[in-house]
Design a protein around this motif. Structure first.
Motif, short mmCIF file in Angstrom:
data_model
loop_
_atom_site.label_atom_id
_atom_site.label_comp_id
_atom_site.label_asym_id
_atom_site.label_seq_id
_atom_site.Cartn_x
_atom_site.Cartn_y
_atom_site.Cartn_z
N THR A 187 0.80 -1.22 0.00
CA THR A 187 0.00 0.00 0.00
C THR A 187 0.83 1.27 0.00
OG1 THR A 187 -0.16 -0.13 2.43
CG2 THR A 187 -1.96 -1.09 1.15
N CYS A 218 -1.05 4.02 5.37
CA CYS A 218 -1.26 3.52 4.00
C CYS A 218 -2.51 2.67 3.87
CB CYS A 218 -0.04 2.70 3.55
SG CYS A 218 1.33 3.73 2.96
N ARG A 219 -2.94 2.00 4.94
CA ARG A 219 -4.07 1.08 4.83
C ARG A 219 -5.33 1.79 4.36
NH1 ARG A 219 -7.25 -1.87 3.58
NH2 ARG A 219 -7.96 -3.82 4.49
N TRP A 247 -7.02 2.23 0.32
CA TRP A 247 -7.88 1.34 -0.47
C TRP A 247 -9.31 1.48 0.01
CZ3 TRP A 247 -11.46 -2.48 -0.42
CH2 TRP A 247 -11.67 -3.16 -1.63
N ASP A 280 -8.59 2.35 -3.91
CA ASP A 280 -7.81 3.40 -4.52
C ASP A 280 -8.42 3.84 -5.85
OD1 ASP A 280 -7.30 1.27 -6.14
OD2 ASP A 280 -5.17 1.11 -5.67
#
Length: 453
Positions: A339, A382-383, A386, A388
């Motif tokens: 990610t 970063c998780r 999505w 994205d």
């Protein structure tokens, strides 16, 4: 040479057509075997009518196989439908009109694709171009075919860090010319206006202050081999004019010389610029562009091929320690690598893996503590990236095509199942764990899809 391929008939192809076509292909020394729910290698699909349902089924088949489509009827097969067959992943589309001619066409294509596949599976290719995503597989196929079966000049475009130089080296390595010369690399960003002519064309003794001896330039050194101009879009307009003559007429003059020198080389150029825009605004010569772009290929960014990230991670770990290529990644590390943003693409990923490896202790696995301190905030945030833009774009495209929610959900679930099984080496238990379902549920879903096919 005997070629093996599976054969599949869409819809209501008449029985006599099926029989005659099958017999003709077998007599042409093709070994045909039945279609399975997980097609691989080479396949031939035959249809007399191609509708949307068949196109979706074809798209699934072509994810893991090279497929030749054959139409037994011209009825309803307009240009738009023909392009749709290729867009669904078919490598080519033939019209089964004249039996003898069509059979020869099928055999010649499968033979070429077999030779091409052998090259793709060879160590020089598999060890250089790492990845299994559809976008990357298509690029590798195009690059290998151009390199081994043509002498065309090649223009490689793409963002920084996407592997353009690797592709240039591979094209030279696969080039089948006898007595092939060397690959000469010229970085166009380092050519100063004062010395660029000397670097490319060479110079005679006394041509300028400091030219105490004659010197060969890149055009001479590449004679009989390959000239790779990296970042060709940075060349000045005067130098572009001189390059055009050398490419077009295979001759040049050294700086300070009056004699035409002859040279024969394969030209590979690379750039991260939008060449079409540069041609339109006049900063790059149109006549030179069309000379260097005999074949074009674009290296995708890493955000376009996230399916390949874990394969690349294993590859980079293996470069640092052969045993490390098999090390497991803790779930948090895996998620972080999948990610994270990579502005520098593959080069950026490589450096990230190196930083993690330098902190790693012991034989494995790679744990969350190996992630450098300065990277950990990215891992936490970063998780949320999505779904994205890629996912949203795919759904938006499906809605634009008029595909209903039920069918979108069905195809998304089927694709998730296929990807999980591929990534886990067809291990049902591990794939089910990745998807958050029971082994039984995944097994039943796979069996139901096989029954449909």
């Amino acid at each position: 040479m005997t070629i093996s391929a599976w054969l599949y008939f869409f819809g209501e192809v008449p029985s006599h057509t099926r029989a005659s076509l099958t017999t003709a292909l077998e007599q042409a020394n093709l070994t045909l075997h039945p279609f399975t729910s997980q097609p691989h290698s080479f396949g031939v699909v035959v249809f007399d009518r191609m509708d949307d349902a068949n196109l979706r089924e074809l798209r699934v088949m072509t994810r893991s196989a090279t497929v030749l489509a054959i139409s037994t009827s011209l009825a309803g097969l307009d240009s738009a439908k023909m392009w749709a067959v290729l867009e669904a992943g078919a490598a080519d589309l033939l019209l089964w009109s004249k039996l003898h001619t069509a059979t020869d066409q099928v055999v010649s294509r499968l033979q070429r694709w077999d030779a091409l596949q052998n090259l793709i599976e060879s160590t020089p290719v598999k060890g250089t171009l790492i990845g299994k995503s559809p976008l990357w597989r298509n690029l590798v196929r195009s690059v290998v075919e151009v390199a081994a079966f043509t002498q065309a000049s090649v223009l490689v475009t793409g963002e920084t860090g996407t592997g353009k130089e690797l592709i240039a080296h591979l094209i030279h390595d696969l080039d089948r010319r006898t007595n092939k010369g060397d690959l000469i690399v010229v970085d166009c960003t380092t050519l100063s206006p004062e010395l660029s002519g000397s670097e490319l064309f060479g110079h005679e003794r006394g041509a300028f202050t400091g030219a105490v001896t004659a010197r060969d330039g890149a055009f001479s050194l590449a004679d009989g081999g390959t000239l790779f101009l990296d970042e060709v879009g940075e060349l000045s307009l005067p130098l572009q004019a001189q390059l055009l003559r050398a490419v077009q007429e295979h001759k040049y003059k050294r700086v300070g010389g009056n004699t035409w020198q002859h040279t024969e080389f394969r030209l590979i150029c690379a750039t991260n610029r939008n060449m079409e825009a540069d041609v339109a605004n006049g900063s790059f010569r149109a006549d030179l562009y069309y000379r260097i772009a005999g074949c074009r290929c674009r290296t995708p960014s890493l955000r376009e091929r996230r399916d390949d990230i874990l394969l690349l991670v294993s590859h980079f770990l293996g470069q640092m320690d052969p045993q490390a290529a098999t090390f497991d990644l803790d779930p948090a590390v895996r998620e972080y690598l999948l990610t994270r943003d990579y502005p520098g693409n593959i080069r950026d990923l490589c450096q990230t893996v190196k930083r993690i490896w330098h902190r790693h202790i012991g034989p494995g696995p790679i744990t969350i503590g190996d992630v450098p301190m300065e990277e950990r905030q990215c891992g936490i945030s970063c998780r949320s990236s999505w779904p994205d833009q890629g996912f949203e774009g795919a759904i938006r495209h499906a809605v634009d095509l008029g595909i209903g929610l039920k069918e979108i959900s069905q195809n998304a679930a089927d694709l998730a199942m296929q990807v999980a099984l591929e990534q886990e080496g067809d291990n049902l238990q591990r794939a089910a764990h990745r998807l958050g379902v029971t082994d039984r549920a995944l097994q039943m879903r796979r069996a139901s899809r096989r029954a449909i096919h």
